[in-house]
Design a protein around this motif. Structure first.
Motif, PDB file in Angstrom:
ATOM      1  N   MET A   1       1.007  -1.122   0.051  1.00  0.00           N
ATOM      2  CA  MET A   1       0.029  -0.054  -0.214  1.00  0.00           C
ATOM      3  C   MET A   1       0.961   1.099  -0.046  1.00  0.00           C
ATOM      4  O   MET A   1       0.352   2.134  -0.559  1.00  0.00           O
ATOM      5  N   GLU A   2       1.886   1.120   0.769  1.00  0.00           N
ATOM      6  CA  GLU A   2       2.821   2.488   0.770  1.00  0.00           C
ATOM      7  C   GLU A   2       3.828   2.399  -0.441  1.00  0.00           C
ATOM      8  O   GLU A   2       4.300   3.596  -0.640  1.00  0.00           O
ATOM      9  N   GLY A   3       3.753   1.484  -1.401  1.00  0.00           N
ATOM     10  CA  GLY A   3       4.483   1.497  -2.613  1.00  0.00           C
ATOM     11  C   GLY A   3       6.043   1.338  -2.839  1.00  0.00           C
ATOM     12  O   GLY A   3       6.891   2.002  -2.897  1.00  0.00           O
TER      13      GLY A   3
ATOM     14  N   PRO B   1      -1.222  -2.897 -10.220  1.00  0.00           N
ATOM     15  CA  PRO B   1      -0.647  -2.193 -11.216  1.00  0.00           C
ATOM     16  C   PRO B   1       0.010  -0.856 -11.132  1.00  0.00           C
ATOM     17  O   PRO B   1       0.738  -0.423 -11.796  1.00  0.00           O
ATOM     18  N   THR B   2      -0.425  -0.256  -9.953  1.00  0.00           N
ATOM     19  CA  THR B   2      -0.125   1.057  -9.607  1.00  0.00           C
ATOM     20  C   THR B   2       1.196   1.177  -8.767  1.00  0.00           C
ATOM     21  O   THR B   2       1.589   1.960  -8.536  1.00  0.00           O
ATOM     22  N   ILE B   3       1.519   0.012  -8.345  1.00  0.00           N
ATOM     23  CA  ILE B   3       2.505   0.171  -7.043  1.00  0.00           C
ATOM     24  C   ILE B   3       3.863   0.910  -7.624  1.00  0.00           C
ATOM     25  O   ILE B   3       4.502   1.688  -6.989  1.00  0.00           O
TER      26      ILE B   3
ATOM     27  N   GLU C   1      -2.511   8.131  -1.191  1.00  0.00           N
ATOM     28  CA  GLU C   1      -3.922   7.918  -0.632  1.00  0.00           C
ATOM     29  C   GLU C   1      -4.890   8.094  -1.693  1.00  0.00           C
ATOM     30  O   GLU C   1      -5.868   7.386  -1.737  1.00  0.00           O
ATOM     31  N   VAL C   2      -4.701   8.995  -2.386  1.00  0.00           N
ATOM     32  CA  VAL C   2      -5.703   9.506  -3.602  1.00  0.00           C
ATOM     33  C   VAL C   2      -5.679   8.532  -4.599  1.00  0.00           C
ATOM     34  O   VAL C   2      -6.871   7.881  -4.979  1.00  0.00           O
ATOM     35  N   VAL C   3      -4.668   8.038  -5.045  1.00  0.00           N
ATOM     36  CA  VAL C   3      -4.404   7.206  -6.036  1.00  0.00           C
ATOM     37  C   VAL C   3      -5.091   5.710  -5.588  1.00  0.00           C
ATOM     38  O   VAL C   3      -5.591   5.194  -6.214  1.00  0.00           O
ATOM     39  N   LEU C   4      -4.565   5.318  -4.279  1.00  0.00           N
ATOM     40  CA  LEU C   4      -5.029   4.084  -3.645  1.00  0.00           C
ATOM     41  C   LEU C   4      -6.456   3.831  -3.653  1.00  0.00           C
ATOM     42  O   LEU C   4      -7.052   3.305  -4.107  1.00  0.00           O
TER      43      LEU C   4
ATOM     44  N   GLU D   1      -9.876   1.559  -3.906  1.00  0.00           N
ATOM     45  CA  GLU D   1     -11.061   1.813  -2.996  1.00  0.00           C
ATOM     46  C   GLU D   1     -10.365   1.775  -1.643  1.00  0.00           C
ATOM     47  O   GLU D   1     -11.445   1.701  -0.522  1.00  0.00           O
ATOM     48  N   ARG D   2      -9.191   1.631  -1.275  1.00  0.00           N
ATOM     49  CA  ARG D   2      -8.646   1.831  -0.171  1.00  0.00           C
ATOM     50  C   ARG D   2      -7.766   3.077   0.100  1.00  0.00           C
ATOM     51  O   ARG D   2      -7.086   3.254  -0.711  1.00  0.00           O
ATOM     52  N   ARG D   3      -7.457   3.790   1.077  1.00  0.00           N
ATOM     53  CA  ARG D   3      -6.706   4.872   1.349  1.00  0.00           C
ATOM     54  C   ARG D   3      -5.482   4.782   1.929  1.00  0.00           C
ATOM     55  O   ARG D   3      -4.441   5.335   1.717  1.00  0.00           O
ATOM     56  N   GLU D   4      -5.117   3.639   2.463  1.00  0.00           N
ATOM     57  CA  GLU D   4      -4.198   3.380   3.777  1.00  0.00           C
ATOM     58  C   GLU D   4      -3.892   1.875   4.103  1.00  0.00           C
ATOM     59  O   GLU D   4      -5.040   0.976   3.708  1.00  0.00           O
TER      60      GLU D   4
END
Length: 247
Positions: A48-50, A71-73, A191-194, A199-202
């Motif tokens: 989640m933190e990348g 796919p966004t990590i 957080e916004v991208v997540l 559908e999760r912020r953190e």
């Protein structure tokens, strides 16, 4: 003489005696969280933190089942890194490439990034020509601030950095040049991208820590019988628990 020895003996035994555990600590010590659950929380945090490489390595070391690929990590890691090193233009460009509509749909996030870019221009212009920073503020931020009072206050505060020497800044202005602002903005972007893509912020562990803090505060407000201080147990505190990070 016998009395003197007796006093010394009692004093010695008192000083070396192990303090008894609070009833709450005893109950906590009896609860053992499975390492698999803790490892899953750690992996979730890394994802989640990348931190893709760290997540992949930890997943193998902890013998965890592969998670669904995010796919966004990698993009999130690159964007956060760009913000951390002050390359805000690259961060904005990468963010638009990842999600072309994200900044248009979130004016506050867009303004935060542009203001941070202005701060970096001001930082680099100290002692030199500040015209680039002034032009950027007029072209990119002033139009947005004209219709938003909060944006206007933040812009005026930021422009004050051009007036005062770095060693004469008030704490609220000095904070704009502190690395914490980069770090907080990077976390906000993440957080916004997540939220838009998962559908999760953190990470789940952040929610658990807040829940734990709320539970303790609630119990103390109701005068429950708790120790004066309750350790989180993240570093193998003297509470009978293993360190939280396990492999």
């Amino acid at each position: 003489m016998d009395l003197h020895r007796r006093v010394q003996s009692q004093t010695s035994s008192t000083s070396t005696a192990t303090p008894s555990k609070h009833a709450f600590e005893t109950r906590v010590a009896d609860v053992k969280s499975p390492k698999s659950d803790i490892n899953a929380l750690i992996l979730d945090y890394l994802m989640m933190e990348g931190y893709p490489k760290a997540a992949e390595k930890f997943q193998k070391e902890a013998n965890l089942k592969p998670r669904q690929e995010d796919p966004t990590i990698n993009a999130r890691q690159q964007i956060q890194h760009a913000i951390h090193v002050g390359d805000i233009q690259k961060a904005i460009s990468d963010l638009n490439e990842l999600d072309p509509g994200i900044l248009d749909s979130d004016p506050h996030l867009h303004f935060s990034l542009l203001r941070l870019q202005l701060i970096e221009l001001i930082r680099n212009a100290r002692g030199y020509d500040p015209s680039a920073a002034i032009n950027f503020a007029q072209e990119k931020l002033a139009p947005r601030a004209a219709s938003n009072e909060q944006f206007l206050k933040e812009l005026e505060k930021t422009m004050a950095l051009l007036i005062f020497p770095a060693d004469k800044l008030q704490p609220d202005l000095a904070a704009l040049l502190h690395s914490d602002l980069r770090r907080n903005t990077a976390a906000q972007v993440n957080e916004v991208v997540l939220q838009r893509h998962t559908e999760r912020r953190e990470a789940a562990i952040r929610q658990l820590v807040r829940m734990r803090a709320w539970a303790e505060a609630s119990c103390r407000s109701k005068k429950r019988n708790l120790p004066d201080r309750i350790e989180l147990g993240l570093n193998g505190d003297d509470n009978g628990h293993d360190p939280m990070v396990t492999t």
